[in-house]
Design a protein around this motif. Structure first.
Motif, PDB file in Angstrom:
ATOM      1  N   ARG A 146       0.843  -1.190   0.000  1.00 21.57           N
ATOM      2  CA  ARG A 146       0.000   0.000   0.000  1.00 21.57           C
ATOM      3  C   ARG A 146       0.879   1.240   0.000  1.00 21.57           C
ATOM      4  N   ALA A 147       0.340   2.319  -0.585  1.00 22.61           N
ATOM      5  CA  ALA A 147       1.109   3.557  -0.684  1.00 22.61           C
ATOM      6  C   ALA A 147       0.151   4.728  -0.747  1.00 22.61           C
ATOM      7  N   GLY A 148       0.667   5.913  -0.459  1.00 26.39           N
ATOM      8  CA  GLY A 148      -0.140   7.119  -0.530  1.00 26.39           C
ATOM      9  C   GLY A 148      -0.104   7.721  -1.923  1.00 26.39           C
ATOM     10  N   LEU A 149      -1.264   8.174  -2.384  1.00 26.47           N
ATOM     11  CA  LEU A 149      -1.374   8.923  -3.635  1.00 26.47           C
ATOM     12  C   LEU A 149      -2.134  10.200  -3.318  1.00 26.47           C
ATOM     13  N   GLY A 150      -1.413  11.307  -3.224  1.00 25.11           N
ATOM     14  CA  GLY A 150      -2.039  12.539  -2.785  1.00 25.11           C
ATOM     15  C   GLY A 150      -2.502  12.399  -1.349  1.00 25.11           C
ATOM     16  N   GLU A 151      -3.762  12.742  -1.084  1.00 25.43           N
ATOM     17  CA  GLU A 151      -4.295  12.649   0.277  1.00 25.43           C
ATOM     18  C   GLU A 151      -4.917  11.287   0.573  1.00 25.43           C
ATOM     19  N   TRP A 152      -4.865  10.356  -0.401  1.00 28.46           N
ATOM     20  CA  TRP A 152      -5.482   9.052  -0.232  1.00 28.46           C
ATOM     21  C   TRP A 152      -4.439   7.951  -0.315  1.00 28.46           C
ATOM     22  N   GLU A 153      -4.860   6.730   0.034  1.00 33.48           N
ATOM     23  CA  GLU A 153      -3.998   5.564  -0.093  1.00 33.48           C
ATOM     24  C   GLU A 153      -4.622   4.566  -1.059  1.00 33.48           C
ATOM     25  N   ALA A 154      -3.779   3.684  -1.604  1.00 29.08           N
ATOM     26  CA  ALA A 154      -4.254   2.642  -2.508  1.00 29.08           C
ATOM     27  C   ALA A 154      -3.381   1.412  -2.349  1.00 29.08           C
ATOM     28  N   VAL A 155      -3.916   0.265  -2.736  1.00 27.65           N
ATOM     29  CA  VAL A 155      -3.144  -0.974  -2.809  1.00 27.65           C
ATOM     30  C   VAL A 155      -2.503  -1.046  -4.191  1.00 27.65           C
ATOM     31  N   LEU A 156      -1.198  -1.332  -4.226  1.00 29.80           N
ATOM     32  CA  LEU A 156      -0.468  -1.454  -5.487  1.00 29.80           C
ATOM     33  C   LEU A 156      -0.046  -2.904  -5.703  1.00 29.80           C
ATOM     34  N   ILE A 157      -0.262  -3.397  -6.910  1.00 34.70           N
ATOM     35  CA  ILE A 157       0.198  -4.722  -7.328  1.00 34.70           C
ATOM     36  C   ILE A 157       1.076  -4.500  -8.547  1.00 34.70           C
ATOM     37  N   ALA A 158       2.393  -4.681  -8.401  1.00 34.79           N
ATOM     38  CA  ALA A 158       3.334  -4.377  -9.480  1.00 34.79           C
ATOM     39  C   ALA A 158       4.021  -5.651  -9.953  1.00 34.79           C
ATOM     40  N   PHE A 159       3.958  -5.919 -11.239  1.00 34.99           N
ATOM     41  CA  PHE A 159       4.598  -7.096 -11.831  1.00 34.99           C
ATOM     42  C   PHE A 159       6.029  -6.767 -12.239  1.00 34.99           C
ATOM     43  N   ASP A 160       6.902  -7.754 -12.030  1.00 34.48           N
ATOM     44  CA  ASP A 160       8.299  -7.626 -12.428  1.00 34.48           C
ATOM     45  C   ASP A 160       8.544  -8.580 -13.599  1.00 34.48           C
ATOM     46  N   PHE A 161       8.629  -8.040 -14.817  1.00 33.13           N
ATOM     47  CA  PHE A 161       8.809  -8.901 -15.984  1.00 33.13           C
ATOM     48  C   PHE A 161      10.167  -9.594 -15.972  1.00 33.13           C
ATOM     49  N   ALA A 162      11.137  -9.029 -15.230  1.00 31.10           N
ATOM     50  CA  ALA A 162      12.454  -9.653 -15.160  1.00 31.10           C
ATOM     51  C   ALA A 162      12.409 -10.972 -14.401  1.00 31.10           C
ATOM     52  N   PHE A 163      11.372 -11.197 -13.600  1.00 26.73           N
ATOM     53  CA  PHE A 163      11.253 -12.457 -12.858  1.00 26.73           C
ATOM     54  C   PHE A 163      10.383 -13.402 -13.685  1.00 26.73           C
ATOM     55  N   LEU A 164      11.034 -14.264 -14.487  1.00 31.41           N
ATOM     56  CA  LEU A 164      10.352 -15.269 -15.303  1.00 31.41           C
ATOM     57  C   LEU A 164       9.234 -14.657 -16.148  1.00 31.41           C
TER      58      LEU A 164
END
Length: 445
Positions: free
Chosen positions: A60-78
């Protein structure tokens, strides 16, 4: 280390204070469910190139005055592929979003299901789809960002299933990856720009602009901002003529005047900020139907606005998509009616203009959120009526609404063109007529 650091840098550029979730317990042994030869070594080498042991980073991270859940894919991992443990992390991230009432942003770059885990990997598409659906039922918004490449199951089960779909310029996006497609098939159809043109992507966004766009979307669609049940959208102020037309033909001429305020002017005056969605997710776009979400006086309002043209099947399907999405998230809807009627050429008939209009009628009828309608110009038959809210439709002084245009009425009745003004009177299509007949709730001032 460098490759995965790029993914962390992307996450850090989008949100502030990213905190990674504790991964669920591992479900797959080093050799995987198929005991695939060399799989353990492949995973070890992938981990050596990054600072994680899987192809997704969730937190989770802040975006402006709000927070959100982030799901980030790493293409370098398989190749950003999804196996059992990947699926478990994605499902857990959606569960966090539901528990904490946070929107989800998925940053996808994936080649699809992990071959080395076979059917157990493929099954993750069902688990991820279920997690997305549960979040949708809980009115948790999901924004997907399609990075290069996004192919296979993660495009079908996660990217295309998002409420709003963004894409990186030039990103390869397709269900079948380049190595499994027929030889020679490539080009724009398999890139972000082609998907935008085909109505499958809402916007193509440069990486430098992505943090601002996502912050705006999170602000508009954050569950904490959306009150339930929502109050009806306030009626926009009329921007055109103040005096009512004296005759029916005068009402028609006013509505068709080139200098009359159109949907863009109304949206600019009504919203302090807005984000437009684009496309019907079925192969089409219609620039004459403007749909999206905006900020009006500190609250989020959804809008579907006709801009004076004849709308295509894609336009009506986009409006239906917008209304259903607003209903899902609990956002009041504003519709602006302005069309001489639905497109009636052969291409529109082949594209299913009748069923597409039916979708809009159904979406308005099914909506649990309030829908407010303002007729700002031409109200041409069923193509206009589809967007009109029963018992909550208002009309401006330079608009009309009719079962059929007076010229078409003359053609059907085999009357001379000189009799069009008389037929306009018989149709009783002026704003004051619509009010007296009980169609309009009032005349906007």
């Amino acid at each position: 280390m460098a490759e995965h650091s790029a993914v962390r840098a992307l996450v850090d550029s989008i949100g502030q204070g990213f905190v990674e979730f504790e991964p669920p317990s591992r479900r797959t042994s080093a050799d995987g469910p198929l005991d695939w030869p060399g799989y353990a070594d492949q995973r070890a080498r992938a981990s050596g190139r990054s600072d994680t042991d899987e192809s997704v980073l969730c937190g989770r991270a802040g975006l402006g005055e709000w927070e959100a859940v982030l799901i980030a894919f790493d293409f370098a991992f398989l190749g950003g592929s999804v196996g059992e443990d990947t699926g478990a992390r994605i499902v857990a991230a959606f569960e966090h979003a539901r528990e904490q009432r946070l929107p989800v942003i998925s940053l996808i770059a994936s080649g699809g299901s992990r071959m080395q885990e076979g059917i157990r990997a493929l099954q993750q598409l069902q688990a991820i789809t279920s997690a997305c659906q549960l979040a949708r039922q809980d009115r948790i918004s999901h924004v997907a960002v399609l990075r290069d490449p996004t192919t296979g199951g993660m495009w079908a089960a996660m990217g295309a299933a998002a409420d709003v779909v963004l894409a990186a310029p030039g990103a390869r996006i397709s269900f079948g990856g380049a190595r499994v497609r027929s030889a020679g098939e490539d080009g724009e159809d398999f890139r972000a720009e082609g998907k935008f043109a085909d109505g499958q992507v809402d916007r193509v966004v440069e990486e430098a602009d992505l943090p601002g766009v996502l912050t705006e979307l999170v602000s508009l669609l954050h569950p904490a901002r959306l009150t339930r049940p929502p109050e009806p959208a306030p009626l926009p102020a009329a921007l055109g003529a103040e005096r009512l037309p004296g005759t029916g033909i005068q009402a028609v001429e006013r509505a068709r005047a080139a200098d009359r305020p159109r949907a863009g002017s109304y949206l600019d005056a009504y919203f302090s900020a807005r984000f437009e969605i684009s496309g019907d997710r079925a192969g089409g776009r219609d620039e004459g139907m403007i749909c999206g979400f905006g900020d009006h006086g500190g609250r989020t309002v959804a809008f579907a606005a006709q801009s004076g043209a004849r709308n295509s099947p894609a336009g009506f399907r986009t409006a239906a998509r917008l209304i259903r999405l607003a209903d899902q998230l609990g956002i009041a809807v504003l519709t602006l009616v302005d069309t001489p009627g639905a497109a009636n050429d052969a291409e529109s008939e082949r594209g299913g203009v009748g069923p597409a209009i039916a979708e809009v009628f159904g979406a308005v009828a099914d909506a649990r959120v309030p829908v407010t309608t303002l007729v700002i110009g031409e109200g041409g038959s069923g193509g206009a009526l589809a967007l009109a809210a029963p018992e909550n439709t208002w009309v401006t002084a330079d608009a009309y609404f009719a079962v059929i245009a007076p010229e078409s009425a003359a053609a059907i009745l085999k009357r001379a063109p000189s009799e069009v003004p008389e037929l306009a009177e018989h149709l009783r299509l002026r704003p004051q007529d619509l009010l007296e007949l009980g169609f309009a709730r009032g005349i906007a001032r």
